[in-house]
Enzyme design. Structure first.
Site, PDB file in Angstrom:
ATOM      1  N   TRP A 108       1.997  -6.648  -5.508  1.00 11.15           N
ATOM      2  CA  TRP A 108       1.486  -6.154  -4.223  1.00 11.15           C
ATOM      3  C   TRP A 108       1.785  -7.128  -3.096  1.00 11.15           C
ATOM      4  O   TRP A 108       2.086  -6.717  -1.972  1.00 11.15           O
ATOM      5  CB  TRP A 108       0.001  -5.850  -4.328  1.00 11.15           C
ATOM      6  CG  TRP A 108      -0.236  -4.691  -5.249  1.00 11.15           C
ATOM      7  CD1 TRP A 108      -0.826  -4.695  -6.475  1.00 11.15           C
ATOM      8  CD2 TRP A 108       0.198  -3.331  -5.028  1.00 11.15           C
ATOM      9  NE1 TRP A 108      -0.815  -3.437  -7.029  1.00 11.15           N
ATOM     10  CE2 TRP A 108      -0.193  -2.582  -6.161  1.00 11.15           C
ATOM     11  CE3 TRP A 108       0.873  -2.688  -3.986  1.00 11.15           C
ATOM     12  CZ2 TRP A 108       0.071  -1.224  -6.278  1.00 11.15           C
ATOM     13  CZ3 TRP A 108       1.136  -1.324  -4.107  1.00 11.15           C
ATOM     14  CH2 TRP A 108       0.742  -0.618  -5.235  1.00 11.15           C
ATOM     15  N   ASP A 177      -5.452  -9.090   1.759  1.00  8.11           N
ATOM     16  CA  ASP A 177      -5.425  -7.773   1.120  1.00  8.11           C
ATOM     17  C   ASP A 177      -6.402  -7.843  -0.044  1.00  8.11           C
ATOM     18  O   ASP A 177      -6.156  -8.495  -1.054  1.00  8.11           O
ATOM     19  CB  ASP A 177      -4.012  -7.457   0.623  1.00  8.11           C
ATOM     20  CG  ASP A 177      -3.933  -6.131  -0.146  1.00  8.11           C
ATOM     21  OD1 ASP A 177      -4.972  -5.459  -0.325  1.00  8.11           O
ATOM     22  OD2 ASP A 177      -2.825  -5.768  -0.578  1.00  8.11           O
ATOM     23  N   LYS A 201      -9.595   1.689  -4.865  1.00 10.47           N
ATOM     24  CA  LYS A 201      -9.721   0.776  -5.996  1.00 10.47           C
ATOM     25  C   LYS A 201     -11.176   0.488  -6.348  1.00 10.47           C
ATOM     26  O   LYS A 201     -11.498   0.227  -7.495  1.00 10.47           O
ATOM     27  CB  LYS A 201      -9.023  -0.548  -5.690  1.00 10.47           C
ATOM     28  CG  LYS A 201      -7.537  -0.449  -5.441  1.00 10.47           C
ATOM     29  CD  LYS A 201      -6.775  -0.155  -6.708  1.00 10.47           C
ATOM     30  CE  LYS A 201      -5.277  -0.243  -6.468  1.00 10.47           C
ATOM     31  NZ  LYS A 201      -4.506   0.129  -7.666  1.00 10.47           N
TER      32      LYS A 201
END
Length: 366
Positions: A108, A177, A201
């Site tokens: 990511w 993030d 998530k």
């Protein structure tokens, strides 16, 4: 009704979309067709009407309260998920002559770097490739350059199963993030200018990014980009510049209400430590039958990755675990193995049951 339904629900270890609290799902079910006697569903109403206005305002207030966000930040509800933020951050924050520093901690983080390079002067302050992305860097390992506007970190890598155990100590603001550990641990807000993540998530259904941004930086953001992409416009319009993601905001607010009733951020952090600890003990006490490739100090509290002695045994484990109602334990296709994602709403009883299954599988297939 809850106990009966709960007995039929499977143990969902999906990496995203996430498990949601059963109580939240039931309340949404009850309200879905006729919201508060209005004769229509909330998702059919005007996003500028009184019903949704109340929902959005409550969700914003709860997000600040539950996550313990100081008053000098604003919260934005944006579409496009975390991935759009990969572009919006350099678009908005990097002026001419400024650089964006990034920690490449895995898949990511690499995606954020790839997109950011299209919009500004980006460099990698540390790359975990040589360690196969099995740990996070110490501050002393970060190679910072002059004229750096921010250091971007992915606080938890969902695929690799690693997280920052301690926050970097640098002379520039952090951008974080937090998609896969949002509101599962407190933040030192003084270090950050912006924190973001997709809701799916840990906080609700897919379709929304939640962005916390320091108000003082909004005056200096780039104004030469499309209006929707400007943080200052989104903030001044209360995330209502266009039709917002109505249903995700509604569900997000309900999840936050549930979290608050459970004891808030402190309770979520404690629960995450207990759940991950139970699985890591099952791994570490298996005499090497189960193996977690991650540096112990950097083990994720949200995504527990592990391998078995062979791929054939992994296939058997995944097959038999699914038959026993342990769902979505297959590791990401890029790395293989197994992964248990244990987000806030996943009951500890599910984790304890998985640990028991792992012990039994080892005994039967050792």
């Amino acid at each position: 009704m809850s106990s009966n339904l709960n007995s039929h629900r499977k143990h969902n270890f999906s990496a995203g979309p996430c498990t949601l609290p059963l109580a939240v799902l039931q309340q949404a079910q009850q309200e879905f067709v006729d919201y508060q006697g209005a004769g229509m569903s909330l998702i059919e109403m005007s996003h500028r009407g009184k019903h949704f206005d109340a929902v959005a305002n409550e969700a914003m207030a709860l997000s600040m309260e539950v996550f313990q966000v100081p008053d000098d930040f604003s919260v934005l509800f944006l579409q496009g998920g975390a991935m759009l933020q990969f572009s919006m951050i350099p678009m908005n924050l990097l002026a001419n002559g400024q650089k964006g520093a990034y920690v490449n901690s895995g898949a990511w983080a690499d995606g954020a770097i790839t997109d950011a390079k299209e919009y500004g002067d980006i460099y990698t302050a540390w790359d975990g490739a040589e360690n196969n992305y099995t740990r996070m860097p110490a501050t002393s390992e970060l190679e910072m350059q002059d004229n750096t506007r921010y250091l971007h970190i992915t606080t938890n890598e969902t695929i690799g199963g690693i997280r920052f155990p301690e926050w970097p100590e640098v002379d520039v603001p952090l951008i974080g993030d937090m998609s896969s550990e949002y509101m599962a641990r407190p933040l030192p807000w003084g270090k950050f200018d912006l924190v973001y993540g997709g809701a799916q998530k840990n906080l609700g259904p897919a379709g929304m990014a939640v962005v916390f941004i320091r108000k003082s930086i909004l005056e200096n953001t780039n104004k030469n980009i499309g209006r929707y992409l400007r943080y200052d416009i989104q903030e001044s319009n209360g995330s209502m510049f266009n039709t917002p993601p109505v249903f995700p905001i509604y569900m997000f607010g309900k999840v936050l209400t549930w979290m608050k009733k459970q004891g808030g951020l402190a309770a979520m952090e404690t629960l995450a430590t207990e759940k991950s600890g139970a699985l890591y003990r099952a791994i570490d006490d298996s005499d090497g039958y189960y193996n977690c490739p991650v540096d112990v100090a950097c083990r994720s509290h949200m995504n527990v990755v592990f391998r078995l002695p062979s791929e054939d045994l992994e296939k058997k484990f995944l097959s038999e675990s699914a038959q026993a109602n342990f769902m979505n334990l297959k590791g990401h296709r890029s790395v293989g193995g197994c992964r248990a994602s244990i987000y806030n709403a996943l009951p500890k009883s599910s984790v304890d049951a998985l640990a028991e299954f792992m012990a039994a599988f080892r005994n039967n297939n050792g």
